[in-house]
Design a protein around this motif. Structure first.
Motif, mmCIF file in Angstrom:
data_model
loop_
_atom_site.group_PDB
_atom_site.id
_atom_site.type_symbol
_atom_site.label_atom_id
_atom_site.label_comp_id
_atom_site.label_asym_id
_atom_site.label_seq_id
_atom_site.Cartn_x
_atom_site.Cartn_y
_atom_site.Cartn_z
ATOM 1 N N ASN A 92 0.823 -1.258 0.009
ATOM 2 C CA ASN A 92 0.105 0.030 -0.071
ATOM 3 C C ASN A 92 0.960 1.349 0.114
ATOM 4 O O ASN A 92 0.367 2.224 0.086
ATOM 5 C CB ASN A 92 -0.857 0.163 1.162
ATOM 6 N N GLN A 98 -12.503 -3.157 1.754
ATOM 7 C CA GLN A 98 -12.384 -3.231 0.348
ATOM 8 C C GLN A 98 -13.307 -4.388 -0.243
ATOM 9 O O GLN A 98 -13.104 -4.583 -1.203
ATOM 10 C CB GLN A 98 -10.920 -3.723 -0.178
ATOM 11 N N SER A 132 -14.425 -4.215 -3.900
ATOM 12 C CA SER A 132 -13.194 -4.027 -4.943
ATOM 13 C C SER A 132 -13.748 -4.394 -6.103
ATOM 14 O O SER A 132 -13.102 -4.232 -7.265
ATOM 15 C CB SER A 132 -12.075 -4.843 -4.313
ATOM 16 N N ASP A 150 -13.015 -2.402 -9.549
ATOM 17 C CA ASP A 150 -12.191 -3.181 -10.243
ATOM 18 C C ASP A 150 -13.044 -3.178 -11.763
ATOM 19 O O ASP A 150 -12.060 -2.813 -12.865
ATOM 20 C CB ASP A 150 -11.956 -4.622 -10.117
ATOM 21 N N PHE A 158 -12.343 0.504 -12.976
ATOM 22 C CA PHE A 158 -11.040 0.740 -13.503
ATOM 23 C C PHE A 158 -10.748 0.049 -15.065
ATOM 24 O O PHE A 158 -10.274 0.783 -15.882
ATOM 25 C CB PHE A 158 -10.118 0.039 -12.577
ATOM 26 N N LYS A 159 -11.458 -1.038 -15.004
ATOM 27 C CA LYS A 159 -11.066 -1.694 -16.365
ATOM 28 C C LYS A 159 -12.036 -1.068 -17.313
ATOM 29 O O LYS A 159 -11.505 -0.920 -18.402
ATOM 30 C CB LYS A 159 -12.116 -3.055 -16.150
ATOM 31 N N LEU A 164 -12.621 2.272 -17.305
ATOM 32 C CA LEU A 164 -11.772 3.398 -17.762
ATOM 33 C C LEU A 164 -10.748 3.160 -18.675
ATOM 34 O O LEU A 164 -10.580 3.913 -19.703
ATOM 35 C CB LEU A 164 -11.123 3.713 -16.421
ATOM 36 N N MET A 165 -9.844 1.988 -18.335
ATOM 37 C CA MET A 165 -8.798 1.639 -19.469
ATOM 38 C C MET A 165 -9.430 1.386 -20.690
ATOM 39 O O MET A 165 -8.838 1.500 -21.732
ATOM 40 C CB MET A 165 -8.043 0.487 -18.636
ATOM 41 N N LEU A 166 -10.487 0.543 -20.651
ATOM 42 C CA LEU A 166 -11.107 0.233 -22.102
ATOM 43 C C LEU A 166 -11.572 1.543 -22.863
ATOM 44 O O LEU A 166 -11.292 1.236 -23.900
ATOM 45 C CB LEU A 166 -12.169 -0.688 -21.847
ATOM 46 N N SER A 206 -10.465 4.314 -22.606
ATOM 47 C CA SER A 206 -8.983 5.024 -23.141
ATOM 48 C C SER A 206 -8.442 4.331 -24.492
ATOM 49 O O SER A 206 -8.249 4.864 -25.500
ATOM 50 C CB SER A 206 -7.845 4.947 -22.114
ATOM 51 N N ALA A 207 -8.800 2.870 -24.320
ATOM 52 C CA ALA A 207 -8.225 2.297 -25.466
ATOM 53 C C ALA A 207 -9.179 2.344 -26.717
ATOM 54 O O ALA A 207 -8.673 2.730 -28.016
ATOM 55 C CB ALA A 207 -8.205 0.760 -25.214
ATOM 56 N N LEU A 208 -10.413 2.337 -26.411
ATOM 57 C CA LEU A 208 -11.370 2.831 -27.569
ATOM 58 C C LEU A 208 -11.080 4.157 -28.131
ATOM 59 O O LEU A 208 -11.380 4.432 -29.152
ATOM 60 C CB LEU A 208 -12.905 2.498 -27.063
ATOM 61 N N THR A 209 -10.673 5.284 -27.295
ATOM 62 C CA THR A 209 -10.318 6.378 -27.774
ATOM 63 C C THR A 209 -9.729 6.602 -28.956
ATOM 64 O O THR A 209 -9.887 7.352 -29.981
ATOM 65 C CB THR A 209 -9.774 7.246 -26.622
#
Lengths: 289, 344
Positions: free
Chosen positions: B12, B37, B40, B44, B47-48, B50-52, B54-57
């Motif tokens: 942490n 948590q 979580s 999770d 988070f996933k 959000l990342m997806l 960005s990738a699609l952006t």
């Protein structure tokens, strides 16, 4: 007799080998020559025109001697900050997705491929697209639109390096974190990304160095400005843009300033590229072994 | 137990010296942590996503560029139709537009650049990977990387001040004397010309082709080389028999990638090509490319048809570079697949 034929064959083969070696050496020399010529000329011309006024003065009106490029240096700083704020988070997040969540999916292959394609899109085309999205709707040129154009150009480089660096992180490191009950996102952010941070910073700097010298997309987004400006919604100057305008002008004093500007720009880029070299040569991953 | 807790605290990013001295009665730190948590799964998922997103952006950006260009050029597409691509008129006053001189200029300058750059860059790559002493290898590849880092506008400035006068006073007269009969080197010599653009483009794409060739050649297994040498091959024969055939697809990919860069290159070309929308057989005559007409005339386009025609040129350039780059990537992937690699 046979031995003699064999011997002459041997000689011929040896000669051919020498010939090929000679050609390759010559080729390498021809490649290195223009680089050395450009650098020598740049340092010779640029150093003789660099002075304090270059960094502290804005351009003088046409015909007057003197003046500097403070506006362009400040402007490049603003543009690159905006570009990094856009390009780096999106780029890293996309890289994380490709490496951590979608290794083998069709979707991630598609994203990977589009990233490579975006990397090859001519910068001037990106400029036109941003022009019709932002400049036309806002009805004026702005620093923001220039930053967006440069940011878009940073994304593919950052994404691909982030992905590659994350893939180098051993699986055991991730599993160790997950085994302790850490949520997946936390493990990615604090463990995996951190382990690969040196490599990812390298990618960001490469992308930064690449867009620092871009001129074409700024022609009709940032547009240029003869005064120092920090406003995001106003036209702004940029070092490469100013170099271009001065280089194609007929005035000797402006040529002088263009050389000085080029030297400053190259210095910036070479320093960041060498830094990258230094960091990567010390080992891309820290802490993971 | 305490060792585990300490590890968790490091995870942490916090230091907690009291972790090992916890009272037994209270729930353990790990339990409290897990309770805190318990959502979580939600974080999770967030988070996933959000990342997806960005990738699609990235995908959306490319799609957006295409749609925006197509939409903004609809007026020119409707007005001129397919003939836009092969008509050579370019008259803003009478609003008569055709892209032929620009397409011609882009193709000829890029092919000229390839003609100069391919032999040089491949032989440099061969030299660096196969022949060069190790200490020299690092500095040579660093030098070629530097060549890639120089901004286009600086190349243009150098070309304008050094290369163009050199061509005009030394090289062009020689070419006219010796090769003038071919028709490619004749007519008035301005210095700024298709030839100047080709030469500066060649210098700019050299590092791209050479670094990819180097990368591809280094994926050829060492045992292949050793096998050839063990059969008594000289170094050149070893390169020809066991290195080049294995790397040829990747080298082709690198060449096409260089072509893609040359097609879209703007600033340096704009500064030395002369910017005249005419098709001439002589390489010493000025020309114009798609990218440079955009750079020069985009902010000056006064009527909407003029602007629309310029954007259509941008659309054509976009589509051509996409096809060229896609081809290059497929070729390179087919060779380096499996090997970890970084493409610039």
């Amino acid at each position: 007799m046979q031995q003699r034929i064999q011997q002459s064959g041997q000689t011929w083969r040896r000669w051919k080998n020498h010939l090929a070696t000679g050609t390759a050496v010559l080729g390498a020399l021809v490649v290195v020559a223009p680089l050395l010529a450009i650098f020598a000329y740049l340092i010779y011309k640029g150093a003789s025109s660099l002075n304090w006024a270059f960094f502290t003065k804005v351009p003088k009106p046409v015909g007057e001697i003197g003046g500097g490029m403070e506006n362009a240096i400040v402007g490049s700083g603003v543009l690159l900050t905006v570009a990094s704020l856009i390009g780096i988070p999106i780029g890293i997040a996309a890289g994380v997705y490709l490496a951590e969540f979608g290794r083998k999916r069709l979707l991630s292959n598609l994203v990977r491929f589009t990233a490579d394609v975006l990397n090859g899109v001519p910068s001037i085309v990106v400029g036109i697209a941003v022009y019709s999205l932002i400049v036309v709707t806002q009805r004026h040129f702005s620093a923001f639109s220039g930053g967006v154009a440069l940011g878009i150009m940073m994304i593919p480089t950052v994404t691909r390096t982030t992905e590659e660096m994350l893939l180098l992180v051993p699986h055991a490191v991730r599993e160790a974190a997950l085994g302790l009950g850490v949520p997946n996102w936390r493990s990615t952010v604090s463990i995996t990304l951190r382990t690969a941070s040196a490599g990812i910073i390298t990618g960001c700097m490469l992308a930064f160095a690449r867009v620092a010298g871009e001129t074409a997309p700024l022609l009709f987004t940032a547009f240029g400005n003869d005064d120092k400006s920090l406003a995001l919604n106003q036209p702004i100057a940029a070092l490469p843009l100013q170099i271009f305008v001065y280089a194609v002008s007929p005035y000797n004093d402006w040529h002088r300033l263009a050389w000085a500007g080029s030297l400053v720009l190259i210095f910036l880029i070479v320093v960041s590229v060498s830094l990258v070299r230094y960091v990567t040569s010390r080992g891309v991953l820290k802490g993971a072994s | 137990m305490s060792g585990k807790l300490a590890e968790r605290d490091v995870v942490n990013g916090r230091e907690s010296p009291s972790a090992s001295g916890l009272a037994v009665a209270r729930p353990s730190a790990a339990r409290r942590y897990l309770n805190a948590q318990s959502d979580s799964a939600f974080s999770d998922g967030f988070f996933k996503t959000l990342m997806l997103a960005s990738a699609l952006t990235i995908f959306v950006i490319v799609l957006f560029i295409f749609l925006e260009l197509a939409w903004q050029s609809r007026m020119a597409i409707a007005h001129f139709g397919i003939s836009f691509l092969y008509r050579s008129a370019w008259n803003p006053v009478s609003e008569d537009f055709g892209a032929r001189p620009f397409i011609y200029g882009t193709l000829v300058s890029s092919l000229l650049a390839l003609l100069i750059a391919v032999p040089l860059s491949v032989s440099t790559a061969v030299f660096i990977t196969e022949m060069c002493p190790i200490p020299l290898r690092r500095s040579l590849s660093f030098l070629t990387e530097l060549l890639a880092a120089i901004p286009s506008v600086v190349y243009g400035l150098w070309a304008l001040v050094v290369l163009v006068p050199l061509l005009r006073t030394e090289i062009n007269p020689f070419l006219m004397r010796t090769l003038g009969w071919t028709g490619f080197f004749e007519g008035p010599d301005y210095g700024v010309s298709m030839l100047a653009a080709g030469v500066i483009l060649a210098i700019m794409i050299l590092p791209i082709i050479s670094s990819i060739t180097r990368e591809v050649m280094s994926t050829v297994p060492q045992s292949q080389r050793e096998a050839a040498l063990a059969l008594g091959a000289t170094r050149w024969e070893m390169i020809r028999i066991s290195v080049l055939p294995n790397a040829r697809l990747g080298i082709a990919g690198g060449i096409i990638l260089g072509l893609g860069r040359a097609l879209g290159e703007t600033m340096a070309v704009t500064m030395v090509i002369g910017n005249r929308p005419e098709i001439a057989r002589s390489l010493l005559a000025p020309g114009y490319t798609m990218a440079s007409v955009l750079a020069n005339e985009f902010t000056e386009a006064t009527t909407s048809l003029y602007l629309s025609a310029l954007i259509e040129i941008g659309l054509v350039l976009f589509l051509v570079t996409i096809v060229v780059n896609a081809l290059a990537r497929l070729l390179i992937w087919s060779v380096t697949r499996g090997a970890s690699s970084r493409m610039a």
